[in-house]
Scaffold this active site. Sequence first.
Site, short mmCIF file in Angstrom:
data_model
loop_
_atom_site.label_atom_id
_atom_site.label_comp_id
_atom_site.label_asym_id
_atom_site.label_seq_id
_atom_site.Cartn_x
_atom_site.Cartn_y
_atom_site.Cartn_z
N SER A 14 -13.28 -18.79 -84.49
CA SER A 14 -14.49 -18.19 -85.06
C SER A 14 -14.18 -17.36 -86.30
CB SER A 14 -15.18 -17.30 -84.02
OG SER A 14 -16.23 -16.59 -84.65
N LYS A 63 -25.33 -19.84 -75.76
CA LYS A 63 -26.54 -19.33 -76.44
C LYS A 63 -27.76 -19.30 -75.52
CE LYS A 63 -25.12 -20.62 -81.11
NZ LYS A 63 -25.50 -21.23 -82.39
N ASN A 84 -28.47 -16.29 -80.58
CA ASN A 84 -27.08 -16.13 -81.03
C ASN A 84 -26.75 -14.67 -81.35
OD1 ASN A 84 -28.60 -15.94 -83.39
ND2 ASN A 84 -26.90 -16.65 -84.64
N GLY A 120 -29.70 -35.82 -84.30
CA GLY A 120 -29.13 -35.02 -83.20
C GLY A 120 -30.22 -34.23 -82.50
N GLY A 122 -29.30 -31.66 -79.98
CA GLY A 122 -28.62 -30.63 -79.19
C GLY A 122 -29.24 -29.27 -79.41
#
Length: 262
Positions: A14, A63, A84, A120, A122
Amino acid sequence: MKTFAVFGDPIAHSVSPRLHNKAIADLALDALYTRVLLKDGNELINKFRSLKLKGANVTLPHKEFALNLADDASEAARKIGSANTLVLKNEKIYAYNTDAPGFLKAISNFKEAKSAIILGAGGTANALAYALRSQNIDVCILNRSKARLDKFKDHYECFSWDDYKEHKFDLVVNSTSAGLKDDLLPTPKEILDGILKSAKFAFDVIYGKQTPFLKEAKRQNLACKDGADMLLYQAVLALNLFYNGSLDEKKIEISMREALSL
Ligand code: NDP
């Protein structure tokens, strides 16, 4: 001194500590931002409290836990279904989603987009679809498999690869992880070619590499952006939330942009 952290699994990669600590230093804030490897998302709030944090960011795969375990959540986070950013206020923990507004800031130069297709379905696609809809942009979702489309189909036009029919879109967004650790396109080439040939703008949530999707979009002369600015702006907005909106976001942005380029 205030302590902040980012939670995730994995977390070693990260860049959030680098971004936040640079801004904290440049803005002369009395704070420290660290990273925490969290295996079990159910432990998120216990960990937040035992570390005596004033704020945190939450990344994959926690999340949804952030949204569901916080004491309260913003309307946007609730509608998106994930958070987040966690902020401690009067001993209560509030959940926010800064991915959605961060994405909108990142595409602010794609001004004429009226319609978009998100590749996508997700967790990230949820935030992107919500953000685009909030700007009155028509949203369509295209995913490899049908299963994940269930949570979108009441609100958005949805297709799987098998039932996709050619449409025209101004903006194409890759929110899949295709291209992250492989050289795959997010859809079969013939579908992508059909989408790109009439589009003006392409955005990839992946950052730090030229994905096959962006290469193809550039080849077809679309205006292109990778996910670096989305990453940057979600962090700018999160740090300002930690300080109850009292900071200068332009100063945070300058600082974090420098940190990102190091
Ligand atoms: P999820 O695991 O929730 O969803 C992944 C999606 O990608 C699914 O729709 C899946 O389709 C699809 N997918 C995976 N592999 C392929 C493939 N080879 N071909 C086609 N489709 C594929 O991930 P998230 O939505 O949370 O994250 C997606 C990406 O966004 C990640 O790369 C992440 O790093 C990035 N991201 C970037 C941010 C930024 O700030 N720039 C912020 C947040 C995330 P299926 O349903 O068929 O499996």
